[in-house]
Scaffold this active site. Structure first.
Site, PDB file in Angstrom:
ATOM      1  N   ASP A 125      -7.388   0.669  16.413  1.00 29.19           N
ATOM      2  CA  ASP A 125      -6.996  -0.578  15.752  1.00 29.19           C
ATOM      3  C   ASP A 125      -7.578  -1.720  16.543  1.00 29.19           C
ATOM      4  OD1 ASP A 125      -5.117  -0.003  13.587  1.00 29.19           O
ATOM      5  OD2 ASP A 125      -3.944   0.948  15.169  1.00 29.19           O
TER       6      ASP A 125
ATOM      7  N   SER B 289       1.141   7.217   7.613  1.00 29.00           N
ATOM      8  CA  SER B 289       2.576   7.169   7.901  1.00 29.00           C
ATOM      9  C   SER B 289       3.340   8.015   6.886  1.00 29.00           C
ATOM     10  CB  SER B 289       3.047   5.714   7.843  1.00 29.00           C
ATOM     11  OG  SER B 289       3.057   5.258   6.511  1.00 29.00           O
TER      12      SER B 289
ATOM     13  N   SER C 298       0.835  -1.203   0.000  1.00 24.38           N
ATOM     14  CA  SER C 298       0.000   0.000   0.000  1.00 24.38           C
ATOM     15  C   SER C 298       0.867   1.249   0.000  1.00 24.38           C
ATOM     16  CB  SER C 298      -0.890   0.000   1.233  1.00 24.38           C
ATOM     17  OG  SER C 298      -0.094  -0.087   2.387  1.00 24.38           O
ATOM     18  N   ARG C 299       0.226   2.344  -0.337  1.00 23.80           N
ATOM     19  CA  ARG C 299       0.855   3.645  -0.133  1.00 23.80           C
ATOM     20  C   ARG C 299       0.582   4.053   1.314  1.00 23.80           C
ATOM     21  NH1 ARG C 299       2.552   5.746  -4.803  1.00 23.80           N
ATOM     22  NH2 ARG C 299       1.509   5.169  -6.734  1.00 23.80           N
ATOM     23  N   ALA C 300       1.284   5.076   1.777  1.00 21.83           N
ATOM     24  CA  ALA C 300       1.069   5.573   3.136  1.00 21.83           C
ATOM     25  C   ALA C 300      -0.347   6.094   3.286  1.00 21.83           C
ATOM     26  CB  ALA C 300       2.046   6.697   3.434  1.00 21.83           C
TER      27      ALA C 300
END
Lengths: 513, 513
Positions: free
Chosen positions: B276, B219, B214-216
């Site tokens: 999360d 983050s 994935s891309r950030a």
């Protein structure tokens, strides 16, 4: 992560853009649109849907960002603002607006702890409610907070602290009278429009009852919508106070005064989730009543299979909890558990309910007796807790106040003080929904009736809605009308009838055995 | 309430408007803008922020409505569409679009039951995931679903059913190889960029490792962002398959293939809530891996006070649950609990991490040994479960594969197959953050370091970020650099340094006693 320092928003190094009013309606959600290729978007690393902070001369608003690739709508150095953002920022066209990332919300840590089952104290609720009212909570944050309070119900102490925080963050009305009466109905029962009858009865006996009501959110009519077909309801604070000072009571829209502003945001999200919790309901009701300056409250809890409260046990628990929390504020509350098995009166929709109210107040021959009796019950409870009737005699006194014309006279005076009595509008189109078989009416689905009235145009079309021709237990012949749908356009009428044709269980008729 | 019949969207009586492309970026949220005085808004009773259904020749999208009072942007009979709505509807400018109220979501009843603690079965998860992917869940609905799974954690059976539903609703990759290896890191540790080292090691030993990353999201760099500074990563399915067929492995962006599309929506909301949950995390990881056709997975779980998993016990529980759910799918998983007490390597930010990767692969003298050892550990576990190394010997074999140049050779081949090896960019501006006192580094706050790198411009500015000059335990003199901030503009550098000045606890130095 830490929040920027308090002066971050006015930091002269923050990039600025020129404000542009888009005349974009987004309800309470502030929205800002920037060009995708705008230098500020680029240097700040803004992405679509991020929350950004806009500020102008000490005014500040957190807004959801959308980005646009259209040179005609926005110049590179413009920030396009929705009406909600425009109003809070208090800018003028072309004025400089500073933009930055929205600060980290410290109070979300409390929401997270609450999700995992921790109890919150007063300081935590203060911080949450403060951030909610400042527009710093996104819909996602609001939904998380409300879901946490559904999964692990708020306890009595938490409901108290949440209510207190909600009151403190908004305006409060003050009255000279030592007894200030208010009423609230849990809702969910179409046509249950007792307020315009209760207020004049209570006021006629010399009690103060400064009633503010809401407009419909998901129902076909709120009390404010119905009352607006009878008199102006958008009163500013000075007018509202004048009406109450001279007449003892008013029936106004609550949106014009900022009582418990956090509640408006919570309610909207709860409706979208279609989740009601006792704790949030009690905090909502009591915060509005306390902010309105009430000392005595009558709380109507209709119980029925398709009402909001479905069982006697749920009603009992809600009443006990409401009484316990109210007591902590020194607020006297009287909870009435009422029949919620079918709509009250005949009309469902702003004007159609207003005609029922007028019929009761004017003692017309065909006035719906269930609405009259229920209004008398609630007004009677108010007269009793307000010291105007002995226990057990309030309802009778209230009924007499209707029958001898005093309620109607007081209602007319209140309407005159609010700006003048009006005649509710009549719909141009109407069509009957007839019984598919002969028999007895055994079930009426209030939720589907409400939906039918809304599809016909209520409350935006004030004359639209439903008029009931039957009640539970009515004997009816095949082909006879069960209800009439009213609409202001043929298209809306068709749309509603289409729904009715697909929903045979709106009204259930049982064949004789 | 009931849903409209299946053919409601194509009902010829439904009102139509003409599509207008607004070139409005709203991420995944479809948005439609109508004129407030538009006849359809009026007759349908649409209010701003309501969900409405748009349809065109069998294509359908549910969108959030905003209303505008501006004759220049939209004509009365136009529906202005965001890019997301435009793409899903597949319309052309001026084409007719039918509009109606969004249907009632039956699957929300399951979400409500889940909020109150009921367990959901496979059919319920199927319905929810199906509606989520169809764009019928608003952010409020998504937040309610995810919060419910945090308040009452998903049990093993629920995680299995959710994972299964998420896999079934998206595309699946298929490979000829009988063993297909994948890896995943829980994340939360800046600079932990092992993937571009692990993939060539594993592929060099003849195993298939079709890695999509994935891309950030929150983050300073995702693996896809870092890899993009080294080679093209936006590969279509045919190219991706070709790279894996010829080289045994790839390091591609996962967004170009639609694996577990529900996960993309869940993750975005979880980040906004900053919540999360183990259950959602496992469903997210396993659904992506299963959809990617993996048979064997190495799961890296860094544990540290400022990492995502904070205690050994949390790590153990996560590993046990992941193993149990994976077993139900016949997926072999190896969970590695690793040190999450400080960043890995030196660079934090796309290009800065790429330089670390290159240094390790090319066996440069100053290559960060912690990154090399960690990549070898993970690659070693993959070689062991893939049958290429005996238990306990994988890490050593992986290390040898780096030291003898095979990993670097394979990496160059993979980059060539993906479109050509690139040289990562260098930032123009950089400034040191120096030690405020002399002493020993006792704590490094990974979360604040990540924030610092983002304020400097990462990942949108690929050369931006942070380079660490110290590690835990380093002895440092007052005034010596602890790290360097890199940025592509002076404004971004100032913005980041401003944050650093306000955050003395990014790196804590203890005076000698």
């Amino acid at each position: 992560m830490s929040t920027p320092p308090p002066d971050a928003a006015s930091d002269p190094r923050r990039p600025t853009l020129r404000a542009k009013r888009l005349r974009l309606q987004t309800q309470s959600e502030p929205v800002v649109i920037l060009r995708s290729d705008c230098h500020v978007s680029r240097s700040e690393g803004f992405a679509a849907r991020s929350q950004i902070l806009l500020s102008n001369n000490g005014h500040e608003v957190q807004a959801t960002l959308y980005q646009i690739d259209d040179e005609e709508l926005l110049a590179l150095d413009e920030a396009g603002l929705s009406e909600s953002a425009w109003e809070i920022l208090n800018v003028s066209e072309g004025e400089a607006v500073q933009v930055s990332h929205a600060p980290t919300l410290e109070s979300l840590a409390s929401v997270r702890r609450r999700i995992y089952g921790a109890r919150l104290d007063g300081a935590a609720f203060d911080a949450i409610v403060h951030d909610v009212v400042a527009g710093r909570y996104t819909e996602v944050h609001l939904a998380a907070f409300l879901t946490a309070g559904a999964a692990f119900p708020l306890d009595e102490a938490e409901i108290y602290e949440l209510t207190r925080a909600m009151v403190e963050v908004g305006d409060r009305l003050e009255w000279d009278a030592s007894i200030v009466v208010d009423k609230h109905c849990v809702g969910g029962l179409p046509g249950n429009r007792t307020t315009p009858i209760v207020v004049p009865i209570v006021a006629a006996h010399g009690l103060s009852i400064p009633k503010t009501s809401s407009r419909a959110i998901t129902s076909p009519a709120g009390t404010a919508d119905t009352m607006e077909t009878l008199a102006p309801v958008e009163l500013d604070l000075a007018t509202l106070k004048h009406v109450v000072d001279t007449e003892g009571g008013c029936i106004a829209w609550g949106g014009a005064v900022h009582l418990s502003p956090a509640d408006d945001r919570f309610v909207k999200i709860e409706r979208e989730m279609d989740v009601d919790t006792e704790g949030q309901l009690i905090a909502s009701v009591l915060s509005k009543k306390l902010a309105a300056g009430a000392t005595h409250v009558v709380f109507d809890i209709p119980i029925g299979a398709t009402a909001k409260v479905r069982t006697q046990e749920d009603g009992d628990r809600l009443a006990r909890l409401a009484e316990a929390v109210a007591a902590r504020f020194g607020l006297r509350i009287c909870c009435l558990k009422t029949d919620g098995s079918q709509p009250v009166g005949r009309g469902i929709g702003p004007a159609l309910e207003a005609f029922d109210v007028l019929a009761v107040l004017k003692n017309e021959a065909d006035a719906p007796d269930d609405l009259r009796q229920r209004a008398a019950l609630i007004a009677g409870a108010a007269l009793e807790i307000g010291g105007k009737a002995r226990a057990g005699t309030g309802a009778q006194l209230a009924l007499e106040t209707i029958l001898d014309g005093r309620a109607w006279a007081k209602f007319q005076s209140i309407c005159a003080a609010q700006g003048g009595l009006r005649t509710p509008p009549r719909a141009c189109c109407s069509e009957a929904l007839t019984a598919p078989v002969s028999g007895r009416v055994v079930h009426i689905n209030s939720r589907k009736l409400a939906r039918l009235a809304k599809l016909a145009g209520a409350p935006a079309a004030p004359a639209a809605g439903v008029v009931m021709d039957i009640r539970l237990g009515s004997e009816i012949e095949r082909g006879q009308p069960m209800l009439h749908v009213h609409a202001e356009t043929q298209a809306e009428l068709d749309y509603a009838l289409d729904y009715a044709a697909r929903s045979p269980d709106i009204i259930e008729v049982e064949l004789p055995t």
